[in-house]
Design an enzyme around this catalytic site. Structure first.
Site, short mmCIF file in Angstrom:
data_model
loop_
_atom_site.label_atom_id
_atom_site.label_comp_id
_atom_site.label_asym_id
_atom_site.label_seq_id
_atom_site.Cartn_x
_atom_site.Cartn_y
_atom_site.Cartn_z
N GLU A 274 -1.18 -30.85 -28.63
CA GLU A 274 -1.24 -29.63 -29.67
C GLU A 274 -3.00 -29.25 -29.69
O GLU A 274 -3.34 -28.54 -29.81
CB GLU A 274 -0.97 -29.82 -30.91
CG GLU A 274 0.70 -29.78 -31.00
CD GLU A 274 1.17 -28.52 -30.57
OE1 GLU A 274 0.60 -27.62 -30.97
OE2 GLU A 274 2.08 -28.72 -29.76
N TRP A 277 -4.26 -27.69 -26.92
CA TRP A 277 -3.64 -26.44 -26.79
C TRP A 277 -4.96 -25.43 -27.47
O TRP A 277 -5.34 -24.43 -27.24
CB TRP A 277 -2.55 -26.05 -27.50
CG TRP A 277 -1.27 -25.97 -26.58
CD1 TRP A 277 -0.28 -26.86 -26.57
CD2 TRP A 277 -0.98 -24.86 -25.60
NE1 TRP A 277 0.44 -26.71 -25.63
CE2 TRP A 277 0.12 -25.19 -25.07
CE3 TRP A 277 -1.29 -23.66 -25.39
CZ2 TRP A 277 0.93 -24.48 -24.05
CZ3 TRP A 277 -1.04 -22.74 -24.27
CH2 TRP A 277 0.47 -23.14 -23.96
N ASN A 341 4.64 -23.86 -37.13
CA ASN A 341 4.42 -23.28 -35.95
C ASN A 341 5.63 -22.75 -35.33
O ASN A 341 5.48 -21.71 -34.51
CB ASN A 341 3.86 -24.46 -34.96
CG ASN A 341 3.27 -23.76 -33.80
OD1 ASN A 341 2.25 -22.80 -33.80
ND2 ASN A 341 3.86 -24.46 -32.69
N TRP A 359 1.24 -6.40 -30.75
CA TRP A 359 0.69 -7.81 -30.96
C TRP A 359 -0.62 -7.92 -31.73
O TRP A 359 -0.83 -8.78 -32.46
CB TRP A 359 0.88 -8.72 -29.79
CG TRP A 359 -0.25 -8.50 -28.69
CD1 TRP A 359 0.17 -7.63 -27.87
CD2 TRP A 359 -1.80 -8.58 -28.77
NE1 TRP A 359 -1.35 -7.44 -27.02
CE2 TRP A 359 -2.22 -8.03 -27.47
CE3 TRP A 359 -2.51 -9.30 -29.52
CZ2 TRP A 359 -3.49 -8.12 -27.25
CZ3 TRP A 359 -3.80 -9.60 -29.23
CH2 TRP A 359 -4.37 -9.00 -27.99
#
Length: 474
Positions: A274, A277, A341, A359
């Site tokens: 994570e 990322w 998340n 988006w």
């Protein structure tokens, strides 16, 4: 008179493991100089106030009060960046250098460059440092010098890189080289800051560096071992909830990395991914500066978004889509300024694939609401969900909101917490309450279409439509 250096605080409100502050104190020791801390209250971020801003400005206020208690120099100064430094250097004639942890992308990077140019024109040194990520966009690249576009290969290389060590700052040195302000630099700045704080809708608890450290240590000792198993379950306290502290800089990414890496359990690898990322999306944004404005894959830049459907957009924002797991996620966002998340993925997929709404509108809404908003990760995540970004979910993978709820909140525990209309609905119907008979609706105190909305779209039909649209452009 002693020379003065300015530490420009921006999103790094901590006195430990702070690169710019550490290097400023080193400079003071070497040159027998004194330091002051300044936060620029940027008009760019005060035009529209929501939970994201509330949390951030209350963090600044808490840091200001902490510095005051410790007799450390810190002031909030309102205005454009260059104008702020003009004010400060006009008041403090002996300023020789400015230290700050830089931004590498977006508005912040452009602002930083303007400040560097002005400082140079005034003969003032500027010293900027990478402090927000473990690795910059230039540090983890392919052998040919280009950026990685697939996370798995990026992560392999990222894992091999030596991670920066925690920066130690001597509290006694902070006080020794502090140079107090004679008075407030600008009365208008104090009034503007007080006005912003008065607009806050709620008082946030647990903010600041000390709380960040306690929460990080608690997570690592108590929940990290189960992180890989629990992180996708919103009804379980399985995530770290440390992202708001990383956003405001109350917690250093280096400190967090080393706290986690020192452990030996199955959660370590999953959590470090994570953190990787976060670096990955920072790298993508660095090499693709328009990440927030246009699709990474050019073939999808002509997608026919339903951007005029204000009614559906509003239903999504308010958590009234008629799909319980989507609505629960959006209401958590509205209530807490944070969202699990897994639900960020579900709600983003729903907006872009079921509603076919741009988006970018989702990205902008999350920016206003999320107290942990990071522009690179947020835009990267939205492009992932929309299948337009690098290493994104394939366009033909469309999250089914009903089955996602059944998988990750099987008994509806999370849904019932945030969608109160559904709290008496039996588990058998919690993910599809419109299937209840009239008698069951009466018994559950939830009349569909009155107390809770009918599903606003037919997911199967919308999936067919969106696949056809993407296939035509692929």
């Amino acid at each position: 008179m002693k020379d003065i250096v300015i530490v420009w605080f921006r999103r790094d409100f901590r006195l430990e493991d702070n690169t710019a502050l550490h290097r400023a104190i080193e400079y003071c020791e070497e040159h027998d100089a004194r330091w002051v801390g300044v936060f620029q209250l940027d008009p760019h971020f005060t035009q529209a106030i929501d939970s994201h801003h509330d949390y951030f400005f209350q963090t600044v206020k808490q840091f200001q009060e902490r510095c005051l208690d410790m007799k450390l120099p810190f002031q909030v100064v309102y205005g454009e960046a260059v104008d702020v430094f003009k004010k400060v250097t006009n008041e403090l004639k002996e300023v020789k250098a400015v230290f700050f942890n830089r931004d590498d992308v977006g508005y912040g990077a452009k602002r930083d460059e303007k400040v560097r140019e002005w400082l140079e024109s005034e003969g003032i040194e500027s010293h900027d440092f990478q402090d927000y990520h473990l690795h910059t966009g230039e540090e983890v690249k392919k052998d040919d010098g280009t950026m990685y576009k697939v996370f798995s290969t990026y992560y392999k290389q990222w894992s091999k890189q030596k991670k920066p060590e925690v920066v130690k700052i001597d509290g006694e040195m902070l006080k020794k080289y502090a140079r107090s302000f004679n008075e407030e630099l600008d009365e208008k700045s104090s009034e503007e800051f007080s006005s912003l704080l008065s607009q806050c809708d709620r008082e946030w608890q647990g903010i600041g560096e000390e709380n960040a450290r306690k929460r990080a240590e608690g997570f690592v000792s108590d929940r990290l071992k189960d992180y890989d198993n629990n992180r996708d379950l919103p009804y379980v306290v399985g995530t770290s909830r440390l992202s708001p502290y990383l956003k405001t800089g109350c917690l250093s990414i280096r400190t967090l990395y080393h706290l986690v890496a020192e452990k030996d359990n199955t959660g370590v690898e999953a959590y470090l991914q994570e953190l990787a990322w976060r670096d990955f999306y920072g790298m993508v944004h660095y090499h693709f500066p328009t990440l927030r404005e246009e699709e990474f894959h050019s073939k999808y830049r002509d997608l026919p978004w339903n951007n005029n459907d204000e009614e559906r957009l509003q239903k999504w924002k308010e958590g009234k889509t008629g799909f319980p797991i989507v609505d629960a996620g959006m209401r958590q966002l509205n209530n807490e300024g944070w969202m699990h998340n897994r639900l960020r993925m579900i709600t983003a997929s729903f907006l872009t694939k079921d509603y076919m709404i741009d988006w970018r509108l989702g990205d902008q809404h999350f920016e206003m609401k999320l107290i942990d908003h990071d522009e690179s990760s947020n835009a990267g995540g939205w492009q992932w969900a929309a299948s337009t970004g690098t290493d994104a979910v394939p366009y033909f993978r469309v999250f089914n909101p009903t089955t996602q709820g059944e998988r990750f909140d099987p008994d509806g525990t999370f849904i019932k917490k945030y969608v109160e209309e559904l709290r008496d609905v039996p588990s058998a119907y919690i993910h599809n309450p419109s299937k209840m008979s009239h008698e069951e609706q009466v018994e559950s105190n939830c009349m569909i279409g009155k107390d809770y909305p009918e599903p606003s779209v037919d997911h199967k039909e919308q999936r067919k439509k969106v696949l056809a649209v993407y296939k035509e452009l692929s």
